[in-house]
Each structure stands twice: as C-alpha cells, then as structure tokens.
Scaffold this active site. Sequence first.
Site: not given
Length: 564
Positions: A38, A264, A274
């Site tokens: 994204e 992850r 983020k």
Amino acid sequence: MSADIPATPERSDFIREIVAADVREGRVSDVVTRFPPEPNGYLHIGHPKSIALNFGIAQEFGGRCHLRFDDTNPIKEEQEYIDSIQEDIRWLGFEWGEHLYFASDYFHQLYDWALYLIKAGKAYVDDLSADEIREYRGTLTEPGKNSPWRDRSIEENLDLFERMRAGEFPDGARVLRAKIDMASPNINMRDPVLYRILHATHPRTGDEWCIYPLYDFAHGQSDAIEGVTHSLCTLEFEDHRPLYDWLIENLPVPSRPRQYEFSRLNFTYTVLSKRFLRRLVSEGHVRGWDDPRMPTLAALRRRGFPPEGLRNFLDIVGLGGKGTSAAEIEMLEHEVRDVLNRRAPRRFAVLRPLKLVIDNYPEAQVEEMEAVNNPEDPSAGTRKVPFARELWIERDDFMENPPSKFFRLAPGREVRLRYAYLVTCTDVVKDASDEIVELRCTYDPETHGGDAPDGRRPKATLHWLSSEHAVPAEVRLYDRLFTRPDPGADGDLFADLNPDSETVREECLVEPELAGLPIGETVQFERLGYFCPDPDSTPGRLVFNRTLGLRDTWARLQAQSRRP
RNA sequence: UGGGGCGUAGCCAAGUGGUAAGGCAACGGGUUUUGGUCCCGUGAUCCCAGGUUCGAAUCCUGGCGCCCCAGCCA
C-alpha cells in the site's frame, strides 16, 4: 528478474513445497505471484521478506511476479510513496518489468462485480452509522445481529449503490456490505463492508470515484484479474482467507487464486510500525524517511548497506514457522559485514586526530607507501598513500598510562604504522590544561613497509595519515535508534529512543584517494568500520556515514572490565 | 468462557515415526602488517502430563503459555 541473483532450487520451505506440488500435479502451469504494497509509507526492513519470497518464487519456477499497488484508500496514499517503493525494490535487486499494476486500475471491474453481488442477493446497502455497525457486529464471544437494512430489495440496493457512486451521499452515510452470516464465529464473515463513501482525491484516479472498495473486496479480485496463482501474505490475514475464498467463489472471476500465509519478520532494537515511523519523521526525531537511523530501505541504502547482505540474511533465516519471532539485529549485521568484508576497498581515515611527529625523519621528505586495497581480494590491487614526518593518528590509539591489555602506542613503546615504519614514542607534548596535543617519535629506517629485518613484531599496527596530504571530512557515526532490544515494552517508544544514535565528528581526516568516492559506495576505514559518502557531501565538504563498525574485541574487553 | 494460529538452545531455524542440521550471539584457543577476516573447540531430548509404538520433537488425549481478529485501515 534480476540477473545477478542465481536461482537456488535447494531453497525450500512450506510455500515452495505447495507451489512445486501445484506445478507437478498440473494445477497451475504458469506460476504468478505479486508483491502488493500500500503506498502509504516507505518500505522498511520488514518488507524484503515478502519481496524476496514473491519475486524469488516466480524466478525459481519460471513464472512472473507483479508489482501491484494496493491503492484503495486515497486518504493515506501518496505518489511520493509509489515512487519510493519502486526505487527501493529495484535497489533490493528485483524487477517486475512490464508487470506494474494498481488495484485502482480495476475500480470499474470491481464496481461491476459489486453490482453482480447485489443482483445475486449477496450484498446490500446499509444505512447504519459506523458506530451502529460496530454495535451490531457483536463481540468476540457474542454473535452479531442483522442490520435492519439487510433485507432491502435488490432494486432498492441497486438504486442506492448507484447513487452512492454518483455522489449523492456524504462520507459515512452508507456502505455496501456482503450478506454472509452475522453469527459467524469469524468476525470477518459478519457481513463485511465492501465499499465505503470517501469524497477524496485519489493519487491515480483523481476525483473519478467517491466510493472505494475495501481491502477484502479488492485484493483477491485483483489477484484473479491478473491471474495470480499464489497470493502470499502475512499471518494476520489468515482469518480473512474464508472471506477471500467466499468472494472468489461468488463472483464470475477469470481465475482461481489461492492465499497462503507466512510469518512477518521482526528485529530486535527496531520498530516497524508505519504510524510510529511517520511520527519520528514529522516530529523531527530524525531528519527524514531516509535518515540513516531509520529502519527503512531508503535509510539502509543511504547508510551504505549492500542489498546482497539483506538477501543473504533472508536466505539464511528462511521462511520460518508460523510463530511470532524477532531476529536479533546482529544476524543481519553479520551478513552485511560478510558482504562488505569481501567487497569494500580498504582506506585510511582518522576520526579523532592526534598529531605525531617523527623527529628523525627528513624534514621535507614524502614517501609513497604501497597499501593493499583489499586483503580478501588480491584482484583489488594496491594504491599509494603519502607518508611524511608529520602525521595524524587516532587518539584512541595512544594511552599515557596503559592498562596491561592495551597494546597500542604508549611512552617508550614501539608500534607499526601500517604499510610504513615501526615507530617508538619518545615524548608526550601537553598544553597548559594538561591535554595531550602531540606525540614525538623516532622511526626505524630499516623497517620500510612495516617489516623489521630482525623479526621484531610490535603488538599493534596503527593507521595514519600525512598531515600535509590528509583531506578534512565530516563523519557521522550511527548507533541503534533504541536503547533496548524490545523498544516500547514499557509502553513508551519515545522514552526508549537512544539519545546517542547519531554522533557527528566534524574534524575527521581521510586519505586523498577518498575525495572522489561516489555517493553510496561503501569502503572500509581500516580498523574502524565501513563508511560511505552521504548525499549531503559537496565538492568542498566530504560527509561520510558509518554503515557499521568492525567487530571490536578491544571495546568488548573495556566494557567487560567496566562492569564485571 | 468465540474463531484462527503457534510453542525445538539466549536469538533465528532444520526436522513430516528411527534415535535432535545449520547460522547468529557468547566463551575458550590458533593464524594475522586491520584487537578485522580466517581456522579449531564448547551448548538442547524438543512447553508440561499422560497414552499409542520395538521406537515419538514428529501420532492421540488433556493441560499450560504466547500471537492475531470486534477499522467504513491494509
């Protein structure tokens, strides 16, 4: 795919086994994967695992990997990120060729499929507010209840959805929901929202749309449109898989992708959120997304990390299991040093200069000493380094009253100046405040190049610079951004920021050879570490970043004696 | 006390019923014109408890622990 990355069929993990079986048993002929970022921030050190997995599998199985931006939320996404993400993936060593896509390319198709679901009686427009939807959803332990708008007629749903698209309603007034099961134990199946109204300008579609699909309605369908065979994502999407499958099965999509999940990758001394990284930038704790202390790929690049180190690290770590894990950052650093040790040319630089004068060396003489460029790579050859009577050495390489374990220079002691001569300290010159300002030495002319004919072997070898020839430079020393391996464990990330994560030394000196080094090219400053020129460098002012220090046994010994 | 996952050395991680790979870190030692590199050496019975089996980290049962999900984020 990048040519410099050899396919290694030996590499194996549970996902590659699935892909191999699908190919072997004829379920898929062409393997297609995709990396779906994204564009709402910079790529960070957690991303390469997915990038290397997706591009790696496509490469190994002779398929292709798409770069597809998951740009379904115009409120958070920006062109700056679309650009930086592409730059970072290329830097890492992967290439998508013509296969660059955007979920926003499919907005028309997705809209048509929404109409299809409505006509099939499997989606409805809900007038409930966001708060009400939350209440109706139930909780983890209690089932939800149906929205009062759940049983509208197909005609009314069609009309309302078309009017949503036409911009007749304000943000949040209505949403389109799938009609699945409000009592499902899987909350994702409790009539998930498919479309929301957002009067926002999209980086790519501009103001064409005021309704946008959510991740769940966009991702799987985009995979199907592109013919993706294996849609690889992280563990937190595991319980979205039933919804992924439900949509694929209830829509007339052109192909049947499958979703698989892997864990992850986290690191000690590192935060990858983020939201937090954005705050570090916006609140000025660092100078930008590519500040060398940041865990972003842009920062690692600026700091001089070779992408091969990252790739090797990922190969060694593998896919891992399905548990939560945080790799020690030392493991990555080891791979980076391993690459740099083999590749980085050796140079001389002095970070904290101390003057050294050789009393018995001819006043005006200058010798060109031959220095090896890389002991690990004979083909790197040698270079000349000017040597003279007045030199700079490292302040840390001299002690007036050395402890027994210190075997560098001290009064009366002889050491080797690398590639030059053996010198003996004869005197220590101090200023009025008792600071050592200069060392007086004598040299042994018989030891040219550093070897004594009589076999004498000093315990230490020092790097040096001719004061007349040395070039001034600024050197920025970087340390971990956080003071503890598990930042934020006490609840406050900012409290764990390392105040000494950056140390700027303005009075450094480097050998003349270094003046023309290109930005980003990493060299080893002998005995100090790996460094590369920062983009802040100008023709008149060299700036170097420390990529990583060398392993330092002496520093470890000192630390041990300080806290036994 | 819903659902989905996971538990092998300080960390990462192989192992898919046949008697616990490897890497990082740490600690010893050797080589060395970088206290770097390199080389050699040192560590686990697999969350716990039962069970199946000639044999279990691997299969079964029951516990315990940890992670993810209640965004009109992805």
